[in-house]
Design a protein around this motif. Structure first.
Motif, PDB file in Angstrom:
ATOM      1  N   UNK A  35     -27.075 -30.210  -1.958  1.00  0.00           N
ATOM      2  CA  UNK A  35     -27.900 -31.159  -1.199  1.00  0.00           C
ATOM      3  C   UNK A  35     -29.134 -30.469  -0.618  1.00  0.00           C
ATOM      4  N   UNK A  36     -28.978 -29.217  -0.169  1.00  0.00           N
ATOM      5  CA  UNK A  36     -30.134 -28.441   0.314  1.00  0.00           C
ATOM      6  C   UNK A  36     -31.166 -28.272  -0.793  1.00  0.00           C
ATOM      7  N   UNK A  37     -30.688 -27.977  -1.991  1.00  0.00           N
ATOM      8  CA  UNK A  37     -31.575 -27.804  -3.135  1.00  0.00           C
ATOM      9  C   UNK A  37     -32.326 -29.110  -3.429  1.00  0.00           C
ATOM     10  N   UNK A  38     -31.616 -30.222  -3.404  1.00  0.00           N
ATOM     11  CA  UNK A  38     -32.225 -31.520  -3.698  1.00  0.00           C
ATOM     12  C   UNK A  38     -33.295 -31.854  -2.674  1.00  0.00           C
ATOM     13  N   UNK A  39     -33.035 -31.581  -1.400  1.00  0.00           N
ATOM     14  CA  UNK A  39     -34.029 -31.886  -0.359  1.00  0.00           C
ATOM     15  C   UNK A  39     -35.321 -31.095  -0.574  1.00  0.00           C
ATOM     16  N   UNK A  40     -35.199 -29.881  -1.076  1.00  0.00           N
ATOM     17  CA  UNK A  40     -36.386 -29.047  -1.290  1.00  0.00           C
ATOM     18  C   UNK A  40     -37.129 -29.383  -2.571  1.00  0.00           C
ATOM     19  N   UNK A  41     -36.398 -29.612  -3.648  1.00  0.00           N
ATOM     20  CA  UNK A  41     -37.016 -29.590  -4.970  1.00  0.00           C
ATOM     21  C   UNK A  41     -37.060 -30.925  -5.708  1.00  0.00           C
ATOM     22  N   UNK A  42     -36.218 -31.872  -5.364  1.00  0.00           N
ATOM     23  CA  UNK A  42     -36.075 -33.059  -6.204  1.00  0.00           C
ATOM     24  C   UNK A  42     -36.880 -34.216  -5.613  1.00  0.00           C
ATOM     25  N   UNK A  43     -37.914 -34.614  -6.354  1.00  0.00           N
ATOM     26  CA  UNK A  43     -38.803 -35.681  -5.916  1.00  0.00           C
ATOM     27  C   UNK A  43     -38.640 -36.939  -6.753  1.00  0.00           C
ATOM     28  N   UNK A  44     -38.029 -36.783  -7.918  1.00  0.00           N
ATOM     29  CA  UNK A  44     -37.648 -37.921  -8.755  1.00  0.00           C
ATOM     30  C   UNK A  44     -36.396 -37.515  -9.506  1.00  0.00           C
ATOM     31  N   UNK A  45     -35.616 -38.482  -9.935  1.00  0.00           N
ATOM     32  CA  UNK A  45     -34.289 -38.182 -10.461  1.00  0.00           C
ATOM     33  C   UNK A  45     -34.251 -37.881 -11.957  1.00  0.00           C
ATOM     34  N   UNK A  46     -35.369 -38.095 -12.672  1.00  0.00           N
ATOM     35  CA  UNK A  46     -35.401 -37.706 -14.078  1.00  0.00           C
ATOM     36  C   UNK A  46     -35.435 -36.180 -14.167  1.00  0.00           C
ATOM     37  N   UNK A  47     -34.785 -35.628 -15.191  1.00  0.00           N
ATOM     38  CA  UNK A  47     -34.762 -34.182 -15.351  1.00  0.00           C
ATOM     39  C   UNK A  47     -34.488 -33.838 -16.809  1.00  0.00           C
ATOM     40  N   UNK A  48     -34.694 -32.573 -17.147  1.00  0.00           N
ATOM     41  CA  UNK A  48     -34.415 -32.096 -18.496  1.00  0.00           C
ATOM     42  C   UNK A  48     -33.302 -31.057 -18.473  1.00  0.00           C
ATOM     43  N   UNK A  49     -32.652 -30.890 -19.620  1.00  0.00           N
ATOM     44  CA  UNK A  49     -31.603 -29.879 -19.784  1.00  0.00           C
ATOM     45  C   UNK A  49     -32.065 -28.871 -20.819  1.00  0.00           C
ATOM     46  N   UNK A  50     -31.890 -27.587 -20.517  1.00  0.00           N
ATOM     47  CA  UNK A  50     -32.249 -26.546 -21.478  1.00  0.00           C
ATOM     48  C   UNK A  50     -31.108 -26.341 -22.462  1.00  0.00           C
TER      49      UNK A  50
END
Length: 321
Positions: free
Chosen positions: A13-28
């Motif tokens: 949740x700490x990571x999401x508060x800092x870095x996630x501004x929209x919920x779309x993402x990619x997987x390597x």
């Protein structure tokens, strides 16, 4: 070999508060392709074929080292971003990033440098999401004032600024950047932020402790400024179909396929030829240029002849004299 962790939901949740501004993402991908690249793929729900929303569990897997994700900066609903990341992977990039970090500190902006495979990333965090266009004005003018080269404007070597666009439309994503604190699958290494112990929790505590850039401060910094002329996006002329010749209307691929998504350059749609062969299950093999839809390409290798035949609109061959 990289270390594995078992982080808590609170850490995610700490990571999401800092870095996630929209919920779309990619997987390597987990393994390199034959050419050595380890690409990212937009994460999708395989039932609905729609982008899969990033959640706490995926972030935990990223931080633990089970998967690697990337993130998009701009939320298309607001055109704002939570962070700006400056990517440097050229000769002298790390020195340039430290130079930028020091200059930002003179403005009262605390930025963090993350190691990377070929250089580093300099991250600036916002107190509340800021307009991407205004963030770009600030960083571009600052870098040019310091003599730090920026990719574009005729230069192929220099820093790259994320977000790379001022705005993205609904259905677009812009350019993504590898999410911090995970494992880079090409090197099987983690790349940490300087100034903190090499574990997810102290890393996030360090980032949370940085002073965040406010909108009022940003407006003060960019007063009277615009994006430098050489870096303004090109203005695309509207597409105008060719007039009919010999009673034949110009073939328009968009009359026959329905795009599912688009990015800055292309619409992405199912390839008719692939579909006829029982392929293209994701429905996005066909790229159609937005600026000029006369140009389209199947990334699975179907030719224009194949596509036209599948649509029942074969290409007319010129008659020999």
């Amino acid at each position: 070999m990289y270390a594995n962790f078992r982080v808590t939901r609170d850490t995610a949740s700490d990571f999401i508060r800092l870095f996630v501004n929209r919920r779309a993402f990619g997987m390597q991908a987990h393994k390199p392709l034959p050419n050595g690249k380890v690409p990212y793929f937009l994460a999708k729900d395989w039932t609905t074929k729609q982008p899969k929303p990033l959640d706490n569990d995926v972030v935990r897997m990223h931080l633990n080292g089970d998967v690697t994700i990337n993130l998009y900066a701009i939320n298309p609903e607001t055109q704002r971003c939570k962070w700006v990341a400056i990517d440097g992977d050229f000769d002298g990039a790390v020195e340039a990033l430290f130079k930028l970090q020091w200059e930002l500190k003179q403005d009262g902006v605390e930025a963090a440098i993350e190691q990377s495979r070929r250089g580093g990333h300099l991250w600036i965090f916002a107190e509340t999401p800021l307009l991407a266009a205004e963030c770009r004005i600030y960083i571009y003018n600052l870098a040019l004032r310091l003599g730090v080269p920026i990719v574009g404007g005729g230069l192929k070597q220099g820093i790259e600024v994320f977000p790379k666009q001022d705005t993205v439309e609904d259905g677009e994503y812009g350019n993504a950047l590898r999410a911090p604190l995970g494992v880079h699958r090409k090197t099987n290494r983690r790349y940490w932020f300087y100034e903190a112990s090499t574990e997810p929790e102290p890393q996030l505590a360090y980032l949370n402790g940085l002073k965040k850039l406010t909108e009022a401060e940003l407006h003060t910094f960019i007063k009277g400024m615009t994006l430098p002329e050489n870096y303004k996006p090109p203005v695309h002329e509207p597409y105008v179909p060719r007039p009919a010749r010999d009673g034949q209307q110009e073939f328009r691929i968009l009359d026959y396929v329905r795009p599912r998504t688009k990015d800055r350059r292309n619409w992405w749609a199912p390839c008719p030829s692939c579909r006829q062969a029982g392929k293209d299950k994701s429905g996005d093999n066909l790229a159609i240029q937005i600026a000029n839809p006369r140009y389209y390409k199947c990334w699975a290798g179907c030719s224009a002849d194949d596509i036209r035949l599948a649509l029942g609109q074969p290409i007319r061959k010129k008659q020999m004299a």
